[in-house]
Design a protein around this motif. Structure first.
Motif, PDB file in Angstrom:
ATOM      1  N   LEU A 141       0.312  33.645 -21.029  1.00 45.91           N
ATOM      2  CA  LEU A 141      -0.072  33.735 -22.427  1.00 45.91           C
ATOM      3  C   LEU A 141      -1.491  33.228 -22.596  1.00 45.91           C
ATOM      4  O   LEU A 141      -1.923  32.286 -21.925  1.00 45.91           O
ATOM      5  CB  LEU A 141       0.886  32.911 -23.294  1.00 45.91           C
ATOM      6  N   THR A 142      -2.203  33.868 -23.521  1.00 47.59           N
ATOM      7  CA  THR A 142      -3.566  33.426 -23.773  1.00 47.59           C
ATOM      8  C   THR A 142      -3.542  32.143 -24.591  1.00 47.59           C
ATOM      9  O   THR A 142      -2.637  31.926 -25.405  1.00 47.59           O
ATOM     10  CB  THR A 142      -4.359  34.506 -24.531  1.00 47.59           C
ATOM     11  N   PHE A 143      -4.531  31.328 -24.371  1.00 48.14           N
ATOM     12  CA  PHE A 143      -4.609  30.053 -25.072  1.00 48.14           C
ATOM     13  C   PHE A 143      -5.179  30.285 -26.466  1.00 48.14           C
ATOM     14  O   PHE A 143      -6.199  30.952 -26.630  1.00 48.14           O
ATOM     15  CB  PHE A 143      -5.491  29.073 -24.296  1.00 48.14           C
ATOM     16  N   VAL A 144      -4.497  29.763 -27.461  1.00 48.07           N
ATOM     17  CA  VAL A 144      -4.972  29.834 -28.840  1.00 48.07           C
ATOM     18  C   VAL A 144      -5.260  28.410 -29.283  1.00 48.07           C
ATOM     19  O   VAL A 144      -4.359  27.564 -29.293  1.00 48.07           O
ATOM     20  CB  VAL A 144      -3.919  30.480 -29.766  1.00 48.07           C
ATOM     21  N   PRO A 145      -6.506  28.133 -29.656  1.00 47.03           N
ATOM     22  CA  PRO A 145      -6.813  26.762 -30.060  1.00 47.03           C
ATOM     23  C   PRO A 145      -6.068  26.411 -31.346  1.00 47.03           C
ATOM     24  O   PRO A 145      -5.896  27.261 -32.220  1.00 47.03           O
ATOM     25  CB  PRO A 145      -8.333  26.771 -30.276  1.00 47.03           C
ATOM     26  N   PRO A 146      -5.590  25.182 -31.462  1.00 44.65           N
ATOM     27  CA  PRO A 146      -4.848  24.808 -32.668  1.00 44.65           C
ATOM     28  C   PRO A 146      -5.757  24.827 -33.889  1.00 44.65           C
ATOM     29  O   PRO A 146      -6.915  24.419 -33.824  1.00 44.65           O
ATOM     30  CB  PRO A 146      -4.356  23.392 -32.357  1.00 44.65           C
ATOM     31  N   ALA A 147      -5.216  25.360 -34.973  1.00 46.29           N
ATOM     32  CA  ALA A 147      -5.978  25.423 -36.220  1.00 46.29           C
ATOM     33  C   ALA A 147      -5.642  24.207 -37.065  1.00 46.29           C
ATOM     34  O   ALA A 147      -4.528  23.691 -37.036  1.00 46.29           O
ATOM     35  CB  ALA A 147      -5.624  26.695 -36.976  1.00 46.29           C
ATOM     36  N   GLY A 148      -6.586  23.791 -37.841  1.00 45.17           N
ATOM     37  CA  GLY A 148      -6.367  22.649 -38.723  1.00 45.17           C
ATOM     38  C   GLY A 148      -5.528  23.051 -39.918  1.00 45.17           C
ATOM     39  O   GLY A 148      -5.270  24.227 -40.180  1.00 45.17           O
ATOM     40  N   GLY A 149      -5.067  22.069 -40.667  1.00 47.35           N
ATOM     41  CA  GLY A 149      -4.256  22.336 -41.843  1.00 47.35           C
ATOM     42  C   GLY A 149      -5.079  22.944 -42.958  1.00 47.35           C
ATOM     43  O   GLY A 149      -6.308  22.817 -43.016  1.00 47.35           O
ATOM     44  N   VAL A 150      -4.429  23.605 -43.884  1.00 49.76           N
ATOM     45  CA  VAL A 150      -5.089  24.187 -45.051  1.00 49.76           C
ATOM     46  C   VAL A 150      -5.186  23.089 -46.103  1.00 49.76           C
ATOM     47  O   VAL A 150      -4.194  22.434 -46.420  1.00 49.76           O
ATOM     48  CB  VAL A 150      -4.290  25.402 -45.578  1.00 49.76           C
ATOM     49  N   PRO A 151      -6.370  22.890 -46.660  1.00 48.17           N
ATOM     50  CA  PRO A 151      -6.493  21.832 -47.661  1.00 48.17           C
ATOM     51  C   PRO A 151      -5.687  22.161 -48.911  1.00 48.17           C
ATOM     52  O   PRO A 151      -5.550  23.323 -49.294  1.00 48.17           O
ATOM     53  CB  PRO A 151      -8.002  21.789 -47.964  1.00 48.17           C
ATOM     54  N   ALA A 152      -5.157  21.143 -49.548  1.00 48.73           N
ATOM     55  CA  ALA A 152      -4.343  21.319 -50.746  1.00 48.73           C
ATOM     56  C   ALA A 152      -5.212  21.778 -51.912  1.00 48.73           C
ATOM     57  O   ALA A 152      -6.327  21.287 -52.115  1.00 48.73           O
ATOM     58  CB  ALA A 152      -3.654  20.008 -51.098  1.00 48.73           C
TER      59      ALA A 152
END
Length: 154
Positions: free
Chosen positions: A63-74
């Motif tokens: 599987l290709t590596f997908v960098p973790p995404a940050g949370g969506v601001p409220a």
């Protein structure tokens, strides 16, 4: 010089050792062929042969590596509510009542039938097949149910 008797004995010893060697070779050949026949009966090589004939094994893909995404601001949501217009549909109100029509002084259900009808499997009978069924819902709105031709496209 060797005597005739010694020559005969030496010749006999050579023949004996030659016969023993050829006998041992024949015995090992028979044992090997017996083992091969037994392996063939058990089907030991069939799996290998089938794998050689078949497609090569697929290499597993990583599987290709997908960098973790940050949370969506409220954020504060915003929307405007518009109530539905009155008097528009919303479905059919239950119960449905079949409409009736007067034909030749008789009250009959308000239906239309397919002219070809529905033939029995043996072709001896033709049953009436409903084309359109006219109903009234609990709110007094007309409901029209149109059914397909049992013979196919009209």
């Amino acid at each position: 010089m060797t005597t005739l008797e010694q020559q005969r004995r030496a010749s006999g010893a050579r023949m004996e050792s030659s016969r023993r060697a050829s006998g041992a070779a024949l015995e090992s050949s028979r044992r090997a062929s017996g083992a091969a026949i037994e392996a063939e009966r058990r089907g030991a090589d069939i799996a290998e042969d089938m794998q050689r004939i078949g497609a090569p094994e697929r290499q597993p893909r990583r599987l290709t590596f997908v960098p973790p995404a940050g949370g969506v601001p409220a954020t504060t949501g915003r929307g405007s509510y518009t109530p539905p217009a009155s008097g528009t549909g919303g479905g059919i109100a239950s119960p449905l009542t079949e409409k009736t029509a007067t034909v030749d002084g008789k009250t009959v259900p308000d239906r239309e039938y397919w002219p070809s009808g529905l033939k029995s499997s043996d072709g001896l009978f033709v049953l009436p097949a409903i084309k359109t069924l006219n109903l009234t819902d609990a709110n007094g709105a007309a409901v029209k149910i149109q059914l397909a031709n049992p013979e196919g496209a009209a």
